[in-house]
Design a protein around this motif. Structure first.
Motif, PDB file in Angstrom:
ATOM      1  N   LEU A 284      -6.774  25.124  13.672  1.00  0.00           N
ATOM      2  CA  LEU A 284      -5.934  26.068  14.405  1.00  0.00           C
ATOM      3  C   LEU A 284      -4.958  26.767  13.461  1.00  0.00           C
ATOM      4  CD1 LEU A 284      -5.170  23.844  17.528  1.00  0.00           C
ATOM      5  CD2 LEU A 284      -6.704  25.814  17.427  1.00  0.00           C
ATOM      6  N   SER A 285      -4.979  28.097  13.474  1.00  0.00           N
ATOM      7  CA  SER A 285      -4.074  28.877  12.640  1.00  0.00           C
ATOM      8  C   SER A 285      -2.681  28.909  13.256  1.00  0.00           C
ATOM      9  CB  SER A 285      -4.589  30.306  12.494  1.00  0.00           C
ATOM     10  OG  SER A 285      -4.527  30.981  13.745  1.00  0.00           O
ATOM     11  N   SER A 286      -1.718  29.367  12.477  1.00  0.00           N
ATOM     12  CA  SER A 286      -0.345  29.475  12.986  1.00  0.00           C
ATOM     13  C   SER A 286      -0.281  30.390  14.199  1.00  0.00           C
ATOM     14  CB  SER A 286       0.581  29.998  11.884  1.00  0.00           C
ATOM     15  OG  SER A 286       0.612  29.110  10.785  1.00  0.00           O
ATOM     16  N   ALA A 287      -1.047  31.478  14.170  1.00  0.00           N
ATOM     17  CA  ALA A 287      -1.060  32.407  15.300  1.00  0.00           C
ATOM     18  C   ALA A 287      -1.649  31.750  16.539  1.00  0.00           C
ATOM     19  CB  ALA A 287      -1.860  33.656  14.929  1.00  0.00           C
ATOM     20  N   GLN A 288      -2.709  30.967  16.359  1.00  0.00           N
ATOM     21  CA  GLN A 288      -3.320  30.280  17.500  1.00  0.00           C
ATOM     22  C   GLN A 288      -2.386  29.223  18.085  1.00  0.00           C
ATOM     23  OE1 GLN A 288      -6.909  29.126  15.326  1.00  0.00           O
ATOM     24  NE2 GLN A 288      -8.146  30.350  16.749  1.00  0.00           N
ATOM     25  N   ILE A 289      -1.651  28.555  17.204  1.00  0.00           N
ATOM     26  CA  ILE A 289      -0.730  27.511  17.674  1.00  0.00           C
ATOM     27  C   ILE A 289       0.311  28.093  18.612  1.00  0.00           C
ATOM     28  CG2 ILE A 289       1.089  25.922  16.928  1.00  0.00           C
ATOM     29  CD1 ILE A 289      -0.562  25.439  14.396  1.00  0.00           C
ATOM     30  N   ARG A 290       0.782  29.290  18.294  1.00  0.00           N
ATOM     31  CA  ARG A 290       1.799  29.922  19.139  1.00  0.00           C
ATOM     32  C   ARG A 290       1.257  30.289  20.517  1.00  0.00           C
ATOM     33  NH1 ARG A 290       3.207  32.294  14.034  1.00  0.00           N
ATOM     34  NH2 ARG A 290       1.874  34.109  14.447  1.00  0.00           N
ATOM     35  N   GLY A 291      -0.072  30.362  20.642  1.00  0.00           N
ATOM     36  CA  GLY A 291      -0.637  30.790  21.918  1.00  0.00           C
ATOM     37  C   GLY A 291      -1.221  29.682  22.765  1.00  0.00           C
ATOM     38  N   ASN A 293      -1.025  25.826  24.842  1.00  0.00           N
ATOM     39  CA  ASN A 293      -0.056  25.094  25.675  1.00  0.00           C
ATOM     40  C   ASN A 293      -0.134  23.591  25.453  1.00  0.00           C
ATOM     41  OD1 ASN A 293      -2.501  24.613  26.806  1.00  0.00           O
ATOM     42  ND2 ASN A 293      -1.972  25.298  28.896  1.00  0.00           N
ATOM     43  N   PHE A 294      -0.554  23.189  24.257  1.00  0.00           N
ATOM     44  CA  PHE A 294      -0.606  21.768  23.931  1.00  0.00           C
ATOM     45  C   PHE A 294      -0.045  21.577  22.529  1.00  0.00           C
ATOM     46  CE2 PHE A 294      -4.791  23.727  23.265  1.00  0.00           C
ATOM     47  CZ  PHE A 294      -4.966  23.549  21.901  1.00  0.00           C
ATOM     48  N   PRO A 295       0.444  20.379  22.208  1.00  0.00           N
ATOM     49  CA  PRO A 295       1.067  20.142  20.894  1.00  0.00           C
ATOM     50  C   PRO A 295       0.043  20.114  19.764  1.00  0.00           C
ATOM     51  CG  PRO A 295       0.977  18.110  22.156  1.00  0.00           C
ATOM     52  CD  PRO A 295       0.549  19.205  23.094  1.00  0.00           C
ATOM     53  N   VAL A 296       0.431  20.688  18.630  1.00  0.00           N
ATOM     54  CA  VAL A 296      -0.401  20.709  17.429  1.00  0.00           C
ATOM     55  C   VAL A 296       0.463  20.301  16.246  1.00  0.00           C
ATOM     56  CG1 VAL A 296      -1.814  22.132  15.888  1.00  0.00           C
ATOM     57  CG2 VAL A 296      -1.832  22.586  18.356  1.00  0.00           C
ATOM     58  N   LEU A 297      -0.025  19.365  15.443  1.00  0.00           N
ATOM     59  CA  LEU A 297       0.751  18.954  14.274  1.00  0.00           C
ATOM     60  C   LEU A 297       0.574  19.985  13.162  1.00  0.00           C
ATOM     61  CD1 LEU A 297       1.558  15.583  12.879  1.00  0.00           C
ATOM     62  CD2 LEU A 297       0.463  17.167  11.290  1.00  0.00           C
ATOM     63  N   HIS A 298       1.705  20.501  12.671  1.00  0.00           N
ATOM     64  CA  HIS A 298       1.724  21.508  11.623  1.00  0.00           C
ATOM     65  C   HIS A 298       2.449  20.915  10.410  1.00  0.00           C
ATOM     66  CE1 HIS A 298       1.411  25.444   9.922  1.00  0.00           C
ATOM     67  NE2 HIS A 298       2.705  25.719   9.969  1.00  0.00           N
ATOM     68  N   ILE A 299       2.409  21.608   9.277  1.00  0.00           N
ATOM     69  CA  ILE A 299       3.056  21.064   8.070  1.00  0.00           C
ATOM     70  C   ILE A 299       4.562  20.887   8.253  1.00  0.00           C
ATOM     71  CG2 ILE A 299       1.343  21.840   6.400  1.00  0.00           C
ATOM     72  CD1 ILE A 299       3.014  24.298   5.869  1.00  0.00           C
TER      73      ILE A 299
END
Length: 413
Positions: A284-291, A293-299
């Motif tokens: 998942l890209s940063s842009a996709q993460i913003r869109g 409705n579930f949590p995603v672990l990012h750096i």
């Protein structure tokens, strides 16, 4: 790709600090040059340092910006103000040779700090690259770094046996896509030394770059001297790197670490890829993460103070994604490493609990239960972090290629 960012001006220029300019000029072994060229001169930091060292040299500066201002040379009692000629023109113009009268008045020394951008392709770039022998060594000729174009232009304009001192961005020094370019450079010209600069060498940025000193001689050297300049301006002892190894990468950090590891017994060391380890990049890209409705672990969720620890990350769980095989998810026992970032070697953790998606800025390492603890401990150790840092590349934010990570050496009992 190198793009302009907030640390540079609209033309992608990072201005060289005066002490770096003086240091670069001090690396030349030429004693009395007659004609000096400074392409993309900006405010003249490099050519000014050259004029200080060689007061009688004829300086030619070229810059596309009509608003650049040079220091008043008349204030220097050793300088002849008439020995400086400035041209307001694109430094990558195909007709620059005739304008500078290079054939009848040869250029025997050149200094250059190119802009850190990827310029929009123009057909005349092909002739510039071909004139220096670089046209057939680029994977994407129409997506080429300005530093390489400025290097080629300098080589076209300089006379035979002339010397060039140029600052090149880390991408040209370390990136795999430029490996063939480095091989052609090293096997065509006499690269006398490469000096890795510390972060903070340019105003308003901590971009990574190196000084390359080379002579326009159609005779390559068997070895390249590779140095590192520390933050307090101390020059390391040189590493003598053979041409084939230098083509792989030209940065001091990489070769210093490689030589250190070579000095340690490697009888029990084995690469990650030989341990049946699975390494996947998040999906998942940063842009996709913003869109979503579930949590995603990012750096940003991997804290440096947690390095090497096994963490309970159940707060990122999202049960609704259990059947979605297109999304890369971490699970208990996995090791997570930041793929990009200025401090990527400090963002290494293990998943003690939790099953969740991760961003494409994170690598998920999955290995057998019997070696998980060993793998995490060794990657997160000071030696492991040094290895990660040495094998990453990038001008600003660093990147760690999967091919490099797969070669991480694990010492088994």
């Amino acid at each position: 790709m190198i793009t302009t960012n907030s640390g540079s001006d609209i033309l992608g220029r990072y201005y060289t600090k005066n002490e770096i300019s003086s240091f670069l000029v001090g690396q030349f072994d030429i004693k009395s040059p007659v004609r000096l060229l400074d392409l993309g001169a900006g405010s003249g930091s490099l050519s000014g340092a050259a004029k200080t060292r060689w007061p009688d040299v004829k300086v030619l500066t070229v810059d596309i910006d009509p608003k650049v201002e040079f220091p008043d040379e008349s204030a220097n009692s050793n300088s002849n103000g008439s020995s400086h000629e400035h041209f307001v023109i694109d430094a990558l113009s195909q007709d620059l040779s005739s304008l500078l009268n290079c054939k009848s008045a040869p250029i025997d020394v050149a200094v250059c700090n190119p802009p850190f951008i990827t310029p929009k392709w123009r057909n005349e770039f092909s002739e510039i690259l071909e004139g220096a022998g670089f046209h057939d060594c680029l994977p994407f000729p129409m997506d080429v770094d300005a530093g390489l174009l400025f290097l080629a232009q300098n080589l076209r304009l300089m006379s035979d046996n002339a010397t060039l001192g140029i600052i090149l961005p880390d991408s040209l020094i370390t990136a795999k896509k430029y490996l063939k370019f480095r091989s052609v450079l090293l096997n065509t010209y006499a690269v006398t030394k490469v000096i890795q600069l510390p972060r903070g060498s340019f105003h308003n940025t901590d971009a990574l770059a190196s000084i390359v000193i080379l002579k326009k001689i159609k005779k390559y050297k068997d070895f390249v001297l590779v140095y590192c300049l520390s933050g307090d301006r101390k020059l390391s002892d040189p590493l003598y790197i053979d041409v084939d190894s230098a083509a792989e990468r030209l940065d001091y950090t990489f070769h210093f670490h490689r030589l250190q590891v070579a000095g340690v017994s490697s009888a029990k060391r084995i690469a990650l890829q030989e341990l049946a380890v699975n390494i996947r990049r998040g999906s998942l890209s940063s842009a996709q993460i913003r869109g979503v409705n579930f949590p995603v672990l990012h750096i940003t969720n991997i804290k440096e103070e947690s390095i090497g620890q096994w963490l309970d990350l159940k707060s990122f769980d999202s049960g609704c994604l259990n059947d979605d095989s297109s999304i890369v998810k971490a699970q208990p026992g996995d090791i997570l490493i930041s793929r990009v970032g200025r401090n990527l070697e400090s963002k290494i953790i293990g998943v003690m609990a939790g099953s969740f998606p991760v961003s494409d800025c994170v690598y998920v390492i999955r290995c057998a239960p019997g070696i998980r603890e060993t793998v995490l401990a060794q990657i997160a150790s000071p030696e492991g972090r040094a290895w990660i840092s040495a094998h990453a590349y990038g001008v600003a934010a660093k990147q760690l290629a999967k091919k490099e990570l797969l070669t991480f050496p694990i010492l088994l009992d």
